[in-house]
Design a protein around this motif. Structure first.
Motif, short mmCIF file in Angstrom:
data_model
loop_
_atom_site.label_atom_id
_atom_site.label_comp_id
_atom_site.label_asym_id
_atom_site.label_seq_id
_atom_site.Cartn_x
_atom_site.Cartn_y
_atom_site.Cartn_z
N LYS A 505 -34.31 -17.61 -52.94
CA LYS A 505 -34.02 -18.97 -53.40
C LYS A 505 -33.75 -19.00 -54.90
O LYS A 505 -32.84 -19.69 -55.37
CB LYS A 505 -35.27 -19.82 -53.09
CG LYS A 505 -35.00 -21.29 -53.00
CD LYS A 505 -34.32 -21.64 -51.70
CE LYS A 505 -34.14 -23.15 -51.61
NZ LYS A 505 -33.80 -23.54 -50.24
N ALA A 506 -34.52 -18.23 -55.65
CA ALA A 506 -34.36 -18.22 -57.09
C ALA A 506 -32.99 -17.66 -57.48
O ALA A 506 -32.34 -18.15 -58.40
CB ALA A 506 -35.48 -17.41 -57.74
N ILE A 507 -32.56 -16.64 -56.73
CA ILE A 507 -31.24 -16.08 -57.01
C ILE A 507 -30.17 -17.11 -56.70
O ILE A 507 -29.23 -17.33 -57.47
CB ILE A 507 -31.02 -14.78 -56.20
CG1 ILE A 507 -32.00 -13.72 -56.70
CG2 ILE A 507 -29.58 -14.30 -56.34
CD1 ILE A 507 -32.01 -12.47 -55.87
N LYS A 513 -31.48 -13.04 -61.83
CA LYS A 513 -30.38 -12.20 -61.37
C LYS A 513 -30.88 -11.32 -60.23
O LYS A 513 -32.09 -11.05 -60.14
CB LYS A 513 -29.87 -11.33 -62.52
CG LYS A 513 -29.37 -12.13 -63.70
CD LYS A 513 -28.29 -11.36 -64.43
CE LYS A 513 -27.68 -12.20 -65.54
NZ LYS A 513 -28.46 -12.09 -66.80
N PRO A 514 -29.96 -10.84 -59.35
CA PRO A 514 -30.41 -10.00 -58.22
C PRO A 514 -31.19 -8.78 -58.69
O PRO A 514 -32.14 -8.36 -58.04
CB PRO A 514 -29.11 -9.61 -57.54
CG PRO A 514 -28.15 -10.68 -57.90
CD PRO A 514 -28.53 -11.17 -59.26
N ASP A 515 -30.81 -8.19 -59.83
CA ASP A 515 -31.56 -7.01 -60.29
C ASP A 515 -32.67 -7.45 -61.25
O ASP A 515 -32.75 -7.00 -62.38
CB ASP A 515 -30.61 -6.02 -61.00
CG ASP A 515 -29.82 -6.69 -62.09
OD1 ASP A 515 -29.76 -7.95 -62.09
OD2 ASP A 515 -29.28 -6.00 -62.97
N HIS A 516 -33.51 -8.32 -60.74
CA HIS A 516 -34.48 -8.99 -61.62
C HIS A 516 -35.58 -8.06 -62.13
O HIS A 516 -35.98 -8.11 -63.27
CB HIS A 516 -35.11 -10.18 -60.90
CG HIS A 516 -35.71 -9.80 -59.59
ND1 HIS A 516 -36.94 -9.25 -59.47
CD2 HIS A 516 -35.21 -9.88 -58.34
CE1 HIS A 516 -37.19 -9.02 -58.20
NE2 HIS A 516 -36.15 -9.38 -57.49
#
Lengths: 728, 110
Positions: A505-507, A513-516
């Motif tokens: 959800k946050a993405i 970002k996906p590579d968080h």
């Protein structure tokens, strides 16, 4: 010997009479099994025969009647029901006792014939349902000595002391015998049993280990404290249990009655006050309770039960103390009367007290400056009075959080009906007090968090059963004090947070970002971000993604913090940490660039001199090497002013502050010490100011700014991260 | 050696304990006792020269008594010294050991 003979005759007559009474009592019981008086007379019969037989040293009678007496004692206390079976066993026991008496009278010195001994043990087995204890063998017979009520008559006036020395006692320089010799100076040792049940066989026995245990019947007028003091030096190497004499029980009961009823005290305190327990007894029992609570191995027992189990006090004393406690509680409740006061007046009073604190500080300053030594004493005593007034005034505003908590019962009931879930609300620590203004402001965030737990946290009954949990879920509200703060916890035993869903959800919302590369904790903290909800379907209760960010903001406005702990499948716990009061705090005053700042004292961890050996500063990467740990830091002067006054290299100090798990160093020019701080809110204009929560007026009329430690720590940490991170 | 072992005849030994029976001598004395327990059917322990006995020493006597009972060895403690009698009295252990204790007429006064 004629005296002895006539005494024996009396014993024989008495026993015969008692046994006859016993028979008729038993027959009465057959028709009316609930007759308490008859049961009592049965007990008395066995008890008296046992006591008299003991006087003559007729051990077979004592051993047998002791068992019968124990059973009857249980019946008398309602622990065992009396039925036809037991009555017939008791009738047989009565006949057998008669035979034993006859045998002992005729040939007192001969051993018991096998036939009688066999009947004894078979009857004991029928009475107690277990094989006869090897009671009269050797020296290991602590049980008759320590059994209360039914114990030996002659021991009623004796303290029962049991000493269990630990293996290392001798090696640690203890000599158990020397304690006994010392004990003898305080009174008379009536009886002493030495036993060593855990001494290993010859080959394994270590002669330097201690295997000795003692049970002592001790006659003395000394108080329990005095007796305990005898064994003070052995306390580490020995389990000491001191049971007051049965004859003292009445004294204790009377003392308990005489205790004043003005306020409710704790059970341990009451027993301590009347001298039935020593401080050590209470500490041991409390420790044991705490251990049980931590390990969850055994159910947590009330303190009274633990004390009885440890054999340091008798049951009747504890019962009476509990009764007294209950009475006092009721009395206090009936007597307590309130005055309703306008909150405005109270607020005014608190403001005035604040001003008083400030002017008292001003006065102290002047007294100091002029060196008026005789005024100094007066000032000091006034200072302590002012502090007392301050604390009392603040206490006026303290209210128990329980009332707020119980309002949620209704919320939980209604919501769980609406959602078709079965949820129970458990409340702990309702008596925890905190400032009324805080209570009012915490209400909304709490409601929100509880609704979240009910809606998102707890699964439907079907899901719960499928996951192997009870259909009924539970939400726990818990409050307790922790170093100047109050902690409020909302815990549910639901599904826990779904970190994958949160991340997805946050993405999608563009929060990360996906590579968080975020840690689990950081992912959980995302739920406090605006616009994030993992609920696919918003209900009218929750799930719209507004709320958690507001909750966090509200709590931070109260100078508090929120943290989350969650375990998939086991539940989520949200902890809110709040300062106890908003008006006056103990502060630590520091100076930087000629300006004074206040750091809340409970957030100060330590102060170190900058050039001290254990602390090394790294200017380029923005950290301090403090005893091998990297600590982010901020130079207060540079942060709040222009960083140009580098010229004068003054002595600098580091104040290490902490908030929750985080720590940071604040570099300051001067340490001014503790300071009573009356918090004055800053005006609307400065509301957005970061890292400053308020101001206070100092004794000399100057203004000092109160630092927002949480904000400063965050700033220091992010700055350190920025510089430490490799260039992307 | 603080214990003197006299083998009276086969499997019957007389042990004279001299000096302390304390934590400092317990280890050494226990070795002697254990060995005698292994090789005898009857033991006489002469305690007349025991100058001091503490808990460790007492433990040894208790162990000796228990082992002797279990292994059907006849054990007798004789000539209790004043120090031993005092401890036996303190703990009321006279009956446990079951040996006659001979008191000298003026033992308390010395």
């Amino acid at each position: 010997m004629s005296d002895f003979d006539s005494a024996l005759k009396i014993f024989a007559q008495e026993a015969e009479q008692l046994l006859q009474d016993m028979e008729s009592a038993l027959l009465t019981l057959e028709t009316d099994p609930n007759d308490g008086e008859t049961i009592n007379s049965l007990f008395r019969a066995m008890h008296t025969i046992k006591g008299s037989a003991g006087l003559f040293g007729f051990n077979p009678i004592v051993a047998f009647t002791h068992e019968a007496e124990s059973v009857l004692d249980k019946v008398r206390n309602g622990e065992q029901a009396i039925d036809a079976g037991l009555i017939s066993v008791l009738l047989d026991s009565k006949d057998h006792t008669a035979k034993l008496v006859e045998h002992c009278l005729n040939c007192p010195d001969a051993a018991l014939p096998d036939e009688l001994a066999a009947t004894s043990s078979s009857l004991i087995q029928r009475l107690t349902g277990k094989s006869p204890a090897h009671t009269l063998q050797s020296t290991d017979i602590p049980s008759p000595l320590l059994s209360e009520g039914g114990g030996n008559m002659s021991l009623d006036d004796s303290w029962l002391i049991s000493l269990d020395f630990k293996y290392d006692a001798l090696r640690n320089g203890m000599d158990p015998l020397s304690f006994l010799r010392y004990l003898k100076t305080l009174g008379e040792i009536k009886d002493i049993l030495t036993f060593f049940p855990d001494m290993p066989q010859d080959a394994e026995m270590n002669p330097e280990s201690c295997y000795l245990h003692f049970k002592i019947a001790f006659n003395s007028d000394a108080s329990k404290q005095t007796i305990e003091a005898v064994f003070e030096f052995a306390a580490d190497d020995c389990d000491i249990k001191i049971l007051p004499p049965n004859s003292k029980v009445n004294d204790y009961l009377q003392l308990l009655d005489a205790l004043d009823e003005d306020h409710v005290s704790r059970l341990g305190d009451m027993l301590l006050q009347i001298g039935a327990l020593t401080a050590n007894d209470v500490t041991h029992a409390l420790n044991r309770q705490a251990r049980a609570r931590q390990t969850d191995m055994e159910p947590v027992k009330p303190i009274g039960e633990i004390l009885i189990e440890q054999q340091v006090v008798q049951q009747p004393v504890v019962d009476q103390a509990l009764k007294k406690q209950e009475q006092t509680k009721q009395k206090v409740a009936a007597e307590s009367n309130y005055i309703r006061v306008d909150a405005g007046k109270l607020g005014h009073l608190i403001n005035l007290v604040g001003e008083l604190v400030i002017s008292s500080a001003a006065m102290n300053l002047i007294v100091d400056r002029h060196g008026l030594s005789d005024a100094g004493d007066v000032a000091a005593s006034m200072n302590s009075l002012v502090n007392a007034i301050r604390d009392t005034a603040l206490e006026l505003r303290m209210v128990q959080i329980g009332e707020t908590f119980s309002r949620f019962r209704r919320v939980v009931r209604d919501v769980s009906n609406e959602l078709g879930k079965e949820i129970e609300l458990k409340i702990y620590g309702g008596e925890t007090e905190l400032d009324k203004t805080v209570v009012e402001k915490i209400n909304d965030p709490l409601t929100h968090l509880i609704r979240n737990s009910l809606d998102h946290g707890i699964e439907s009954p079907e899901q719960r059963l499928a996951a192997g949990k009870p259909a009924q879920g539970s939400v726990q509200l818990n409050a307790y004090h922790e170093s100047g703060h109050i902690v409020i916890q909302i815990a549910d035993d639901g599904a826990g947070l779904d970190s994958e869903k949160i991340v997805a959800k946050a993405i999608a919302n563009g929060l990360i970002k996906p590579d968080h590369g975020l840690s689990q904790q950081e992912i959980y903290n995302l739920i406090f971000a605006a616009g994030l909800s993992t609920k696919e379907q918003a209900t009218n209760l929750s799930g719209r993604g507004v709320g958690m960010d507001v909750v966090k903001k509200n709590i931070e406005a109260l100078r508090g913090s929120v943290s989350i702990a969650s375990f998939p499948g086991e539940g989520t716990t949200i902890s809110i940490k709040l300062p106890l009061t908003l008006a006056i705090i103990d502060g630590f005053m520091v100076g930087a660039n000629e300006v004074r700042y206040i750091i809340p004292l409970n957030m100060v961890d330590e102060c170190i001199e900058m050039d001290a050996r254990e602390c090394e500063i790294n200017e380029t990467e923005h950290y301090i090497n403090l005893r091998g740990h990297a600590l982010p830091y901020l130079r207060l002067g540079d942060y709040f002013h222009d960083p140009k006054t580098e010229s004068a290299k003054k002595r600098e100090s580091v104040v290490v502050v902490k908030f929750g798990q985080d720590k940071a160093g604040l570099v300051v020019d001067a340490l001014h010490g503790e300071h009573q701080t009356v918090i004055k809110p800053l005006g609307k204009l400065f509301e957005k100011l970061k890292c400053i929560t308020g101001a206070t007026v100092l004794g000399d009329g100057n203004v000092a700014l109160i630092l927002d430690v949480q904000g400063l720590i965050e700033t220091a940490i992010t700055r350190r991260k920025r510089t430490a991170a490799p260039p992307a | 050696m603080s214990i003197e072992v006299k083998q009276l005849k086969k499997a019957v030994a007389n042990l004279v304990v001299a000096g302390e029976m304390t934590i400092y001598t317990a280890l050494e004395q226990k070795t002697v006792f254990s060995k005698c327990l292994d090789h005898n059917k009857e033991l006489q322990i002469d305690l007349s020269a025991v100058s001091e006995i503490d808990s460790a020493g007492l433990q040894l006597l208790l162990l000796l008594k228990r082992e002797a009972n279990q292994r059907h060895i006849k054990l007798s403690l004789i000539n209790h010294s004043q120090a031993v009698v005092e401890v036996f009295e303190l703990l009321n252990l006279g009956n446990h050991f079951g040996d006659p204790i001979v008191l000298s007429a003026n033992w308390k006064s010395t």
